[in-house]
Scaffold this active site. Structure first.
Site, mmCIF file in Angstrom:
data_model
loop_
_atom_site.group_PDB
_atom_site.id
_atom_site.type_symbol
_atom_site.label_atom_id
_atom_site.label_comp_id
_atom_site.label_asym_id
_atom_site.label_seq_id
_atom_site.Cartn_x
_atom_site.Cartn_y
_atom_site.Cartn_z
ATOM 1 C CE1 TYR A 124 -3.377 -2.841 0.410
ATOM 2 C CE2 TYR A 124 -4.715 -1.577 1.948
ATOM 3 C CZ TYR A 124 -4.477 -2.471 0.505
ATOM 4 O OH TYR A 124 -5.631 -3.546 0.655
ATOM 5 C CE LYS A 171 1.950 -17.874 1.558
ATOM 6 N NZ LYS A 171 1.253 -19.166 1.514
ATOM 7 C CG ASP A 204 -2.178 -19.645 3.536
ATOM 8 O OD1 ASP A 204 -1.262 -19.144 4.069
ATOM 9 O OD2 ASP A 204 -2.057 -20.284 2.757
ATOM 10 C CG ASP A 228 -7.357 -3.014 3.416
ATOM 11 O OD1 ASP A 228 -8.430 -3.673 3.389
ATOM 12 O OD2 ASP A 228 -7.543 -3.138 2.036
#
Length: 334
Positions: A124, A171, A204, A228
Site C-alpha cells: 500500500y 507469509k 492463509d 486490510d
C-alpha cells in the site's frame, strides 16, 4: 473539558451517518466542539483534489477526527483518500475491533477480536510502475522500524485491555525477506511482554482458522495488505461492515471511521445503518479519555439491538438512519 474534533462527513451516505453519530455523541455527555470540513467528490471541482490541504490542517490542529466514508475512483485517477490521510499524518496503526453484538444474526457467538494493521507501508505504499506494455510491478516495502512499532502497538493494546494473546500473521514461508523481517520483529518485541502469549500464523491458515474457531484468537497484528483483508473477514464474523468500527492512530493524530464504503446508491434515503460510525465514535471517546460517555453509548446501543424494534433494514428492521440514532439517544436519556 471541551474537545476540539474535526468532523469529515464524506460522500454518499457519509453525511447522513455522520450526522447520526454526531447526535449520539453530543447526547452522551461528552463536550465536543466540532469543526466540520469537507472532503471527497463534493470538493473536487473547486480544489482539484478530494483531499484539500485544509482537511489535513484541521486534523493536525485538533489531533482527532471522525470521518465518514469517502469515494475513491477504482483503477485510475486519485489515490485513496484514506491511504493518503494515513501517510500524510503518519497514522501508522489501524485498529479494528470485531466483537459479537446482541441482536445481530451471525454464524458465530462470543467473537471478540482486535485486528492491528500496519498502516503506512507494504504494497500500500503505492510504489508501482509499468514494465513495458504488458506488465506492471508493485514493490512491497517492509521495514524494521515500522514492523517493531506496530508489534509494540499490538502488545501495548493487549496489555491495556487485559488481552491474553497476540498472533502475528504473515507469509514468511514464501516472502522470506519481507514477511520474514516482519515476523522477526514481532518475535523480538514479544520478548518484552512475557505476560502476553505470542504465536505466529501464515495468513492463509489464519483465514481458515478464523472461520473455524475465531474464539481461539484475541489480538492479531499484520502487515498492511493482509490486515486490510483479514479485518474484513473478521467483520464478516460479527455481522458485516455495517457494524465494523475503525481507528487510525499515530503519535500526533488519530482518525476514527467506519470501514464500509460510501454506498452512493443509498445516499439521501435515510436507510443506512449508522452503527459503524457510532461505534467508531465510541473508540474516539475512549481515545479522548471520555470513558463514561463511551460506556453510556455502548449500553444504549446494546439495549436498542437487544430490543430489535429500531433497527435498519440490514439488521432486519425498518427504521431509518436518524430513527435508529434517535432510539440510541432515547436509551441514554431514559
Amino acid at each position: 473539558m471541551t474537545h476540539n474534533v474535526t468532523l469529515i462527513p464524506g460522500d454518499g451516505v457519509g453525511p447522513e451517518i455522520a450526522a447520526a453519530a454526531r447526535r449520539v455523541i453530543d447526547a452522551s455527555g461528552a463536550r465536543i466542539a466540532w469543526e466540520v470540513v469537507q472532503a471527497g467528490e463534493a470538493v473536487m471541482a473547486e480544489y482539484g483534489t478530494p483531499l484539500p490541504a485544509y482537511v489535513l490542517d484541521s486534523i493536525r490542529k485538533n489531533k482527532v477526527a471522525l470521518k465518514g466514508p469517502i469515494t475513491t475512483p477504482v483503477g485510475k485517477g486519485f489515490r485513496s483518500v484514506n491511504v493518503t490521510l494515513r501517510q500524510e499524518l503518519n497514522l501508522y496503526a489501524n485498529v479494528r475491533p470485531a466483537r459479537t453484538l446482541p441482536g445481530i444474526k451471525t454464524r458465530y457467538q462470543n467473537v471478540d477480536l482486535i485486528i492491528v494493521r500496519e498502516n503506512t507501508e507494504d504494497l500500500y505504499a503505492g510504489i508501482e510502475h509499468r514494465v513495458g506494455a504488458d506488465a506492471a510491478e508493485s514493490i512491497k516495502i517492509i521495514t524494521r522500524p515500522a514492523s517493531e512499532r506496530i508489534a509494540r502497538h499490538a502488545f501495548d493494546l493487549a496489555r491495556r485491555q487485559g488481552r491474553r494473546k497476540v498472533t502475528a500473521v504473515h507469509k514468511a514461508n514464501i516472502m522470506k525477506l519481507s514477511d520474514g523481517l516482519f515476523l522477526e520483529c514481532a518475535r523480538r518485541v514479544a520478548e518484552e511482554y512475557p505476560d502476553i502469549a505470542f504465536e505466529n500464523m501464515i495468513v492463509d491458515a489464519m483465514c481458515m482458522k478464523l472461520v473455524q474457531t475465531p474464539e481461539n484468537y484475541d489480538v492479531l497484528v499484520l502487515p498492511n495488505l493482509y490486515g486490510d483483508i483479514v479485518s474484513d473477514l473478521c467483520a464478516g464474523l460479527v455481522g458485516g461492515l455495517g457494524v465494523a468500527p475503525g481507528a487510525n492512530t499515530g503519535l500526533e493524530a488519530a482518525v476514527f471511521e467506519p470501514v464500509h464504503g460510501s454506498a452512493p446508491k443509498h445516499a439521501g434515503q435515510n436507510r443506512v445503518n449508522p452503527l459503524a460510525i457510532i461505534l467508531s465514535g465510541v473508540m474516539m471517546l475512549q481515545h479522548l479519555g471520555e470513558n463514561e460517555a463511551a460506556d453510556r453509548i455502548m449500553r444504549a446501543v446494546t439495549a436498542v439491538l437487544s430490543e430489535g424494534r429500531n433497527l435498519t433494514y440490514d439488521l432486519g428492521g425498518s427504521a431509518g438512519t436518524s430513527e435508529m440514532a434517535g432510539a440510541i439517544i432515547g436509551k441514554m436519556q431514559g
